[in-house]
Design a protein around this motif. Sequence first.
Motif, PDB file in Angstrom:
ATOM      1  N   PRO A  10      94.443  64.149 -17.259  1.00 22.36           N
ATOM      2  CA  PRO A  10      95.465  63.692 -18.211  1.00 22.36           C
ATOM      3  C   PRO A  10      96.871  63.807 -17.617  1.00 22.36           C
ATOM      4  CG  PRO A  10      93.899  65.170 -19.287  1.00 22.36           C
ATOM      5  CD  PRO A  10      93.650  65.272 -17.811  1.00 22.36           C
ATOM      6  N   SER A  11      97.690  62.807 -17.876  1.00 20.33           N
ATOM      7  CA  SER A  11      99.092  62.847 -17.473  1.00 20.33           C
ATOM      8  C   SER A  11      99.862  63.713 -18.470  1.00 20.33           C
ATOM      9  CB  SER A  11      99.671  61.431 -17.480  1.00 20.33           C
ATOM     10  OG  SER A  11      99.691  60.927 -18.819  1.00 20.33           O
ATOM     11  N   GLU A  12     101.163  63.881 -18.238  1.00 16.56           N
ATOM     12  CA  GLU A  12     101.976  64.627 -19.198  1.00 16.56           C
ATOM     13  C   GLU A  12     101.950  63.936 -20.559  1.00 16.56           C
ATOM     14  OE1 GLU A  12     106.471  66.485 -19.791  1.00 16.56           O
ATOM     15  OE2 GLU A  12     106.104  65.026 -18.210  1.00 16.56           O
ATOM     16  N   SER A  13     102.086  62.606 -20.561  1.00 16.03           N
ATOM     17  CA  SER A  13     102.062  61.860 -21.812  1.00 16.03           C
ATOM     18  C   SER A  13     100.698  61.986 -22.492  1.00 16.03           C
ATOM     19  CB  SER A  13     102.380  60.385 -21.539  1.00 16.03           C
ATOM     20  OG  SER A  13     102.321  59.634 -22.728  1.00 16.03           O
ATOM     21  N   ASP A  14      99.622  61.877 -21.707  1.00 16.07           N
ATOM     22  CA  ASP A  14      98.269  62.050 -22.257  1.00 16.07           C
ATOM     23  C   ASP A  14      98.124  63.420 -22.918  1.00 16.07           C
ATOM     24  OD1 ASP A  14      97.437  59.592 -21.204  1.00 16.07           O
ATOM     25  OD2 ASP A  14      96.627  60.508 -19.376  1.00 16.07           O
ATOM     26  N   THR A  15      98.588  64.435 -22.222  1.00 19.10           N
ATOM     27  CA  THR A  15      98.445  65.812 -22.697  1.00 19.10           C
ATOM     28  C   THR A  15      99.087  65.990 -24.060  1.00 19.10           C
ATOM     29  OG1 THR A  15      98.427  66.649 -20.425  1.00 19.10           O
ATOM     30  CG2 THR A  15      98.955  68.230 -22.158  1.00 19.10           C
ATOM     31  N   ARG A  16     100.295  65.505 -24.199  1.00 19.57           N
ATOM     32  CA  ARG A  16     101.018  65.650 -25.457  1.00 19.57           C
ATOM     33  C   ARG A  16     100.402  64.762 -26.547  1.00 19.57           C
ATOM     34  NH1 ARG A  16     105.847  67.995 -25.268  1.00 19.57           N
ATOM     35  NH2 ARG A  16     106.718  66.627 -26.862  1.00 19.57           N
ATOM     36  N   TRP A  17     100.016  63.552 -26.178  1.00 22.92           N
ATOM     37  CA  TRP A  17      99.375  62.639 -27.132  1.00 22.92           C
ATOM     38  C   TRP A  17      98.111  63.271 -27.692  1.00 22.92           C
ATOM     39  CZ3 TRP A  17      94.692  60.282 -27.672  1.00 22.92           C
ATOM     40  CH2 TRP A  17      94.617  59.115 -28.454  1.00 22.92           C
ATOM     41  N   ASN A  18      97.306  63.883 -26.821  1.00 21.65           N
ATOM     42  CA  ASN A  18      96.042  64.505 -27.208  1.00 21.65           C
ATOM     43  C   ASN A  18      96.259  65.557 -28.299  1.00 21.65           C
ATOM     44  OD1 ASN A  18      93.281  65.777 -25.103  1.00 21.65           O
ATOM     45  ND2 ASN A  18      93.296  64.888 -27.122  1.00 21.65           N
ATOM     46  N   GLY A  19      97.224  66.449 -28.080  1.00 20.46           N
ATOM     47  CA  GLY A  19      97.472  67.522 -29.032  1.00 20.46           C
ATOM     48  C   GLY A  19      98.194  67.081 -30.284  1.00 20.46           C
ATOM     49  N   ASN A  56      95.306  77.370  -7.416  1.00 19.43           N
ATOM     50  CA  ASN A  56      96.719  77.258  -7.782  1.00 19.43           C
ATOM     51  C   ASN A  56      96.902  76.319  -8.978  1.00 19.43           C
ATOM     52  OD1 ASN A  56      97.635  78.856  -5.537  1.00 19.43           O
ATOM     53  ND2 ASN A  56      97.203  77.087  -4.221  1.00 19.43           N
ATOM     54  N   PRO A  57      97.876  76.591  -9.835  1.00 19.88           N
ATOM     55  CA  PRO A  57      98.114  75.723 -10.997  1.00 19.88           C
ATOM     56  C   PRO A  57      98.462  74.298 -10.575  1.00 19.88           C
ATOM     57  CG  PRO A  57      99.237  77.822 -11.274  1.00 19.88           C
ATOM     58  CD  PRO A  57      98.744  77.789  -9.856  1.00 19.88           C
ATOM     59  N   THR A  58      97.913  73.346 -11.316  1.00 15.61           N
ATOM     60  CA  THR A  58      98.153  71.930 -11.055  1.00 15.61           C
ATOM     61  C   THR A  58      99.273  71.411 -11.963  1.00 15.61           C
ATOM     62  OG1 THR A  58      96.561  71.277 -12.739  1.00 15.61           O
ATOM     63  CG2 THR A  58      95.708  71.602 -10.504  1.00 15.61           C
ATOM     64  N   ALA A  59      99.590  70.136 -11.793  1.00 14.14           N
ATOM     65  CA  ALA A  59     100.583  69.510 -12.674  1.00 14.14           C
ATOM     66  C   ALA A  59     100.093  69.543 -14.124  1.00 14.14           C
ATOM     67  CB  ALA A  59     100.844  68.080 -12.226  1.00 14.14           C
ATOM     68  N   HIS A  60      98.803  69.326 -14.332  1.00 13.51           N
ATOM     69  CA  HIS A  60      98.268  69.345 -15.693  1.00 13.51           C
ATOM     70  C   HIS A  60      98.409  70.733 -16.325  1.00 13.51           C
ATOM     71  CE1 HIS A  60      94.775  68.762 -18.716  1.00 13.51           C
ATOM     72  NE2 HIS A  60      95.900  68.330 -19.234  1.00 13.51           N
ATOM     73  N   TYR A  61      98.261  71.766 -15.534  1.00 11.24           N
ATOM     74  CA  TYR A  61      98.470  73.132 -16.024  1.00 11.24           C
ATOM     75  C   TYR A  61      99.874  73.262 -16.617  1.00 11.24           C
ATOM     76  CZ  TYR A  61      99.442  78.188 -15.672  1.00 11.24           C
ATOM     77  OH  TYR A  61      99.815  79.483 -15.924  1.00 11.24           O
ATOM     78  N   HIS A  62     100.868  72.785 -15.889  1.00 10.70           N
ATOM     79  CA  HIS A  62     102.258  72.923 -16.343  1.00 10.70           C
ATOM     80  C   HIS A  62     102.545  72.021 -17.547  1.00 10.70           C
ATOM     81  CE1 HIS A  62     103.350  75.596 -13.089  1.00 10.70           C
ATOM     82  NE2 HIS A  62     102.813  74.764 -12.226  1.00 10.70           N
ATOM     83  N   HIS A  63     101.934  70.826 -17.568  1.00 13.77           N
ATOM     84  CA  HIS A  63     102.105  69.957 -18.734  1.00 13.77           C
ATOM     85  C   HIS A  63     101.546  70.647 -19.983  1.00 13.77           C
ATOM     86  CE1 HIS A  63     103.288  67.069 -15.874  1.00 13.77           C
ATOM     87  NE2 HIS A  63     102.130  66.471 -15.660  1.00 13.77           N
ATOM     88  N   ALA A  64     100.347  71.221 -19.844  1.00  8.23           N
ATOM     89  CA  ALA A  64      99.709  71.872 -20.985  1.00  8.23           C
ATOM     90  C   ALA A  64     100.466  73.133 -21.405  1.00  8.23           C
ATOM     91  CB  ALA A  64      98.259  72.212 -20.643  1.00  8.23           C
ATOM     92  N   ALA A  65     100.969  73.883 -20.434  1.00  9.16           N
ATOM     93  CA  ALA A  65     101.706  75.110 -20.757  1.00  9.16           C
ATOM     94  C   ALA A  65     102.929  74.793 -21.613  1.00  9.16           C
ATOM     95  CB  ALA A  65     102.124  75.818 -19.471  1.00  9.16           C
ATOM     96  N   ALA A  66     103.645  73.736 -21.248  1.00  4.08           N
ATOM     97  CA  ALA A  66     104.829  73.353 -22.029  1.00  4.08           C
ATOM     98  C   ALA A  66     104.433  72.867 -23.418  1.00  4.08           C
ATOM     99  CB  ALA A  66     105.601  72.263 -21.285  1.00  4.08           C
TER     100      ALA A  66
END
Length: 311
Positions: free
Chosen positions: A190-199, A234-244
């Motif tokens: 999931p991209s950053e947009s996907d991550t936020r859309w999902n939740g 190591n944390p990925t980009a998706h990790y940081h998107h989800a953390a935020a």
Amino acid sequence: TEPPIDFTHYLGMNLNAVYVNTPQSQVKLAHAAADAGLPWHWHVYGWQDSSGNYLPYDEQLQNFITQTLALGGATAFKVSDEPKTSTDIQAVAQSAQWVRTNHPELMTYANIALKDGANWSAFLGEVITEIKPDMIMFDRYPFHTNVELAPGWFPRVMAVREAGLAAGIPYGGYLQSYVETKENSVPRVPSESDTRWNGFTLLTAGYKMLQYYVWAEERVNTPYKTTFMDENGNPTAHYHHAAAANLEYANLGQCLRFLESTDVRFVRGGAAGEEGLENWSFNAGGDSRILNVSVLYGDSTKNGMIGFFTD
């Protein structure tokens, strides 16, 4: 001896409960969460017969569950995942009743998958009536490699919402956080947009719990991998998107957990409508004070979603 489980990355993702899946391979995670003073949920599969039908928890499994829960820190219990038939549902219902009787301090919940073409309302009704969960959940992972969004997301979101509201119980959903390493894999990162859309699509529909299903790296011969960590841990980009996003979910949750969803509508932008959602119109949600809703940020192809709540 194995090194202790490090929860640094878990804490860094702003999560608030550890999900322990299956008793056999992951019970060490329950021990680690308890030792670290972290709340945890436990999902225990029951045994299956030769035909693949679920069986109720037997005495051996019941004893194992009780011994492990004695560690302390468990707050919720998910009974056998994704029952598919009435036989499965009856077996899970017996297991759920045992959990409620012997561990009444735990929230007991059930998770289902809604198959295309099935009578979702009847199935959800049977699951809720027979299993009597404190909460109902569903899983659906919408981000695929071959399409921008897999069909059927909003119809499922709304079906589970309607069933939960009708039964007077909260409802929750899983967020996508895995990929498959096998050839012709369908799920994508999931991209950053996907991550936020999902939740946020779930929260807008009144969902009370969001859960990530992260496939454990140490599982043998599995094609599933978490999207939160790379091969070096190591944390990925998706990790940081989800953390935020998790911080925002938790902030909104302080209010949303006390509210009940009364309506959900689609706000037209570039699309005329969205499968499973009714378009916004005047007096939606019984609120005649809202005269217009439109998408102003970005280009005209963007669409929106609005939820109505009451306390």
